[in-house]
Design an enzyme around this catalytic site. Structure first.
Site, PDB file in Angstrom:
ATOM      1  N   ASP A   3       0.837  -1.196   0.000  1.00 20.62           N
ATOM      2  CA  ASP A   3       0.000   0.000   0.000  1.00 20.62           C
ATOM      3  C   ASP A   3       0.876   1.251   0.000  1.00 20.62           C
ATOM      4  OD1 ASP A   3       0.712  -0.698   2.713  1.00 20.62           O
ATOM      5  OD2 ASP A   3      -0.727   0.811   3.413  1.00 20.62           O
TER       6      ASP A   3
ATOM      7  N   GLU B 134      -0.005  -0.678   5.924  1.00 20.68           N
ATOM      8  CA  GLU B 134       1.070  -0.058   6.700  1.00 20.68           C
ATOM      9  C   GLU B 134       0.942   1.454   6.721  1.00 20.68           C
ATOM     10  OE1 GLU B 134       5.003   1.529   7.842  1.00 20.68           O
ATOM     11  OE2 GLU B 134       3.879   1.926   6.017  1.00 20.68           O
TER      12      GLU B 134
END
EC number: 3.5.1.18
Length: 393
Positions: free
Chosen positions: A81, A147
């Site tokens: 991500d 994250e």
């Protein structure tokens, strides 16, 4: 990258580009994990998808991949991500186009941290081409899609899953960008903890011309903040800088100039070293504020949240393997550091020793995030050498 590449044929630059072209802004995946899974399965990894959910948060997909069944198990951890691109018009290249220009690969996630993921996959391919599948252990990858977001449905739950299923990790390298200027500058062997606090002081609203009929919470809040700001939490340790408290926000929300407010609030953050735990620091803060509040009977409320505890991977075999590989490939002896913010290493350290080494950090989260093509090649060489050294003998 398509198909099932031969172990030695994975191009880290091409794979980084393939991952960048997946618009995986947290919590979206946009095909990033599928892209990586196809490559890893081509290397012989067994892949397990781990979607997690929690009320009030977005669902997040994650990937755990393992090659081999024996111990030790060396894990590489990272995230696919990325943060939002911001103003697209400010970019000189399509942020999801993976354009290469003047030896630089542009795109969101190039540095943080799709590039490192691609480099590790390519390194495994090179290592297997040298050693074959019987290398005396296992290699795994723990890749999250959460994250850069709230970090609720990502690595923290993957760690819990590993414990519940008996999936043992013996050491872990996290591919976060760690180098300030040049590849080989720095290895992170620990991280400071982080605690967020909110102080709310209660008063009595009233007219500014009649202060005796009101109780202004603003001066009381200022005195409490002064007590916190005057603290010396510690002097630092061998591996950590001193803990620091920063006041980040003061808010009253009073648009009127002739009204004494009813409440006043402030927020602060403390980055703390391993002389503290979150619980001990919380108790110390309350003791400090109680003393500051006692003389005039200030009424306050303190709310705290620990987002991560401080941890240190003591210098030993893992740090020697990683630092030795870096110096062998780059010619630089890396600093063993605990600087910077938090990362998912704060969760993984509960399973095994963990260090962080990745690309150069100067463009992460910025417009025109980019990585030198030569750095992707060199990082692949470093990861390959880490695998050689870790599984030597």
């Amino acid at each position: 990258m398509t198909g099932q590449p031969a172990p030695s044929a994975i191009d880290p630059v091409a794979l980084t580009g393939d991952l960048i072209r997946c618009e995986s802004v947290t919590p979206a995946d946009a095909g990033a994990l599928d892209t990586l899974q196809r490559v890893l399965e081509g290397l012989g990894f067994t892949c397990t998808r781990l979607p997690f959910s929690e009320e009030g948060t977005a669902d997040v997909d994650n990937l755990y991949a393992r090659l081999g069944a024996a111990r030790p198990n060396l894990c590489f951890a990272g995230h696919t991500d990325v943060v939002p691109v911001g103003a697209r018009g400010a970019w000189s290249a399509d942020p999801f186009g993976a354009e290469i220009r003047d030896g630089l690969l542009y795109g969101r996630g190039a540095v943080d941290m799709k590039g490192a993921i691609a480099c590790f996959a390519a390194a495994v391919g090179r290592f297997l081409a040298e050693r074959g599948s019987d290398f005396g252990g296992s290699i795994s990858m723990m890749i999250t899609g959460d994250e850069e977001g709230v970090s609720i449905n990502g690595t923290t739950k993957m760690v819990r899953w590993a414990r519940e299923t008996g999936e043992a990790l013996d050491a872990c390298v996290v591919g976060e960008p760690t180098n300030p200027r040049d590849l080989g500058d720095m290895v992170k062997i620990g991280r400071r903890g982080s605690i967020n606090g909110t102080i709310t002081v209660e008063g009595t609203q009233g007219h500014v011309a009649y202060p005796h009929l009101a109780d202004n919470p603003a001066p009381r809040l200022v005195r409490l903040l002064a007590a916190l700001d005057a603290l010396t939490l510690d002097e630092g340790t061998e591996h950590f800088q001193p803990s620091n408290l920063e006041i980040t926000d003061i808010r009253i929300g009073n648009d009127a100039t002739n009204v004494i407010p009813a409440t006043a609030a402030a927020r602060f953050n403390i980055r703390f070293n391993d002389t503290w735990t979150g619980a001990r620091l919380d108790a110390f803060l309350r003791e400090t504020l109680d003393k500051a509040a006692a003389p005039d009977g200030t009424r306050y409320r303190l709310d705290t949240r620990v987002s991560g505890e401080a941890f240190l991977t003591e210098p030993g075999r893992l740090t020697e393997v990683v630092a030795g590989a870096i110096e062998d490939v780059t010619g630089r002896k890396p600093e063993l550091s605990t600087t910077g913010g938090t990362s998912d290493a704060r969760f993984i350290k509960d399973l095994c020793p963990v260090v962080e080494f990745g690309l150069i950090s100067d463009t992460m989260h910025k417009v025109d995030e980019r990585v030198r093509v030569t750095d992707l090649e060199q990082l692949t060489d470093v990861y390959t050498e880490i695998l050689r050294r870790y599984f030597a003998g």
